[in-house]
Design an enzyme around this catalytic site. Structure first.
Site, PDB file in Angstrom:
ATOM      1  CG  HIS A   1      38.598  36.396  19.074  1.00 37.78           C
ATOM      2  ND1 HIS A   1      38.664  37.656  18.519  1.00 37.78           N
ATOM      3  CD2 HIS A   1      37.434  36.362  19.786  1.00 37.78           C
ATOM      4  CE1 HIS A   1      37.594  38.353  18.879  1.00 37.78           C
ATOM      5  NE2 HIS A   1      36.832  37.586  19.643  1.00 37.78           N
ATOM      6  CB  ALA A   2      41.793  30.586  16.739  1.00 41.04           C
TER       7      ALA A   2
END
Length: 480
Positions: free
Chosen positions: A141-142
């Site tokens: 998700h980063a």
């Protein structure tokens, strides 16, 4: 692309004993301790004997900024629980606070996670392994300048960038229950990476991954999203995963695979709502393995930690083509696995809201998109940039056996002698004892050495000829 069953692969595995010490905070569902539990379980199953075990280097800020912005990485390096008040504006800007808290050793945790994934990619690039495993990675998700969904540094994007130095096309496959938004976003406009995500969609984090999100510009049709509803079971998942991935492989023809094995898609996950068993989840690993491509296997989500450890241990065994019993061996965390103390889990009786009609409709839409792809797009390869992790394997062979090795060198070494040693009455178990192997090498007879010297001279001459031929072909290609 030829499929083959049951071919033994060389597997390497990255793990740092410190990773289980990091703690997101009380009540936070993300628990790095699950990686230590996984490691302990696969040790007690004896799987360590069948693969090479490495401690990852700590990825530098410079490595991380190959994708992430300088100011974001500088912020991650600087912030600590005791100086948070000085960074309140930046915390807001970089989305650090609630889901992505500041905790002791945050940056070191990111360094270990990223180091294992990037080093894995280098190993695969150098053809020193067939499969590389980093259960500390998979933090999908980063974003470039933002933490998201418990993820701070996108080790997957950094590993794929490393693979792209040697591979024209890389396929990224995500079987976490959440959409692989950070990876899709990073490669949304390129035709060199195809991201394929099977995920829960509709009022669910991160809210992206619509069927109609297909990429943009040169990357149009290179993002594949399979939105799913609650309760999908093994049978339904296999019925969509195999045909979609077969078509992706046929149309895209990648030369390397990154598989994110998020375990929150398992039945009974604390944050998940799917109904997969460990065997059903691992069928994806088994199937992708049959394409015989260099493969990077990563962790990801997974919040019922006893099941995460079960799943990733079993998937390590699948990577190794190793049968392991359902009865769990005694291990440091044995009490976590009660009351049954078994490896495999049963599905729940939840309703599968993914009807056959729904799944078929989505599958056909994806097939239509995939048919829009040109078969295996041509990519003009540039000069290969320097590897992020330098290969020091040559240095080890030149060491003086009578000299004590440095701490740095011993850390890079495979495994740790005490932790992974066999008891005396155990067999070899497929593991090489490096020290004994070198000893035997040193006692080679003079005749063998002479024979090898002659062979080396012949091989050198042959290599020179091949080099000249390849240089000529390159020059001809350039002129065309």
């Amino acid at each position: 692309m030829a499929l083959s069953q049951g071919t033994k692969k060389k597997v390497c595995y990255y793990y740092d004993g410190d990773v289980g010490n990091y703690y997101y905070g009380q009540g936070h569902p993300m628990k790095p301790h699950r990686i230590r539990m996984t490691h302990n379980l696969l040790l007690n199953y004896g799987l360590y004997r069948k693969m090479e075990i490495y401690r990852p280097h700590k990825a530098s800020a410079e490595e991380m900024t190959k994708y992430h912005s300088d100011d974001y990485i500088k912020f991650l390096r600087s912030i600590r629980p005791d100086n948070m008040s000085e960074y309140s504006k930046q915390m807001q800007r970089f989305n650090v606070g609630e889901d992505c808290p500041v905790f002791d050793g945050l940056f070191e945790f990111c360094q270990l996670s990223t180091g294992g994934s990037v080093a894995s990619a280098v190993k695969l690039n150098k053809q020193q392994t067939d499969i590389s495993v980093n259960w500390s990675g998979g933090l999908h998700h980063a974003k470039k300048s933002e933490a998201s969904g418990f993820c701070y540094v996108n080790d997957i994007v950094l590993a794929i960038l490393e693979l792209l130095k040697y591979h024209q096309r890389v396929v990224y496959i995500d079987i976490d229950i959440h959409h692989g938004d950070g990876v899709e976003e990073a490669f949304y406009t390129t035709d060199r990476v195809m991201s394929v995500s099977f995920h829960k969609y509709g009022e669910y984090f991160p809210g992206t991954g619509d069927l109609r999100d297909i990429g943009a510009g040169k990357g149009k049709y290179y993002a594949v999203n399979y939105p799913l509803r609650d309760g999908i079971d093994d049978e339904s998942y296999e019925a969509i995963f195999k045909p979609v991935m077969t078509k992706v492989m046929e149309m895209f023809q990648p030369s390397a695979v990154v598989l994110q094995c998020g375990a929150d898609s398992l039945s009974g996950d604390r944050l998940g709502c799917f109904n997969l068993t460990i065997k059903g989840h691992a069928k994806c690993v088994e199937f992708i393995k049959t394409f015989n491509l260099p493969m990077l296997m990563l962790g990801g989500g997974g919040y019922t930690i006893r099941n995460v450890a079960r799943c990733w241990t079993y998937e390590t065994a699948v990577a190794l083509d190793s049968e392991i019993p359902n009865e769990l061996p005694y291990n440091d965390y044995f009490e976590y696995f009660g009351p049954d103390f078994k490896l495999h889990i049963s599905p729940s009786n939840m309703t599968n809201q993914n009807t056959n009609e729904y799944l078929e409709k989505i599958k056909q839409r994806l097939f239509e998109n995939l048919r829009m792809l040109p078969h295996a797009p041509g990519v003009q390869m540039q000069a290969i940039p320097e590897d992020s992790v330098h290969d020091d394997s040559g240095e080890e062979d030149e060491e003086d056996p009578d000299k004590r090795i440095s701490i740095r060198s011993s850390d890079k070494r495979i495994a740790c002698d005490e932790e992974f040693s066999d008891s005396e009455d155990e067999g070899e178990g497929g593991r090489k004892n490096v020290a004994n192997f070198k000893k035997v090498k040193r006692v080679k007879t003079e005749e063998e050495k002479e024979g090898e010297d002659k062979k080396d001279v012949k091989e050198e001459e042959k290599a020179k000829d091949e080099k000249t031929d390849s240089k000529r072909v390159k020059e001809e290609t350039k002129s065309v």
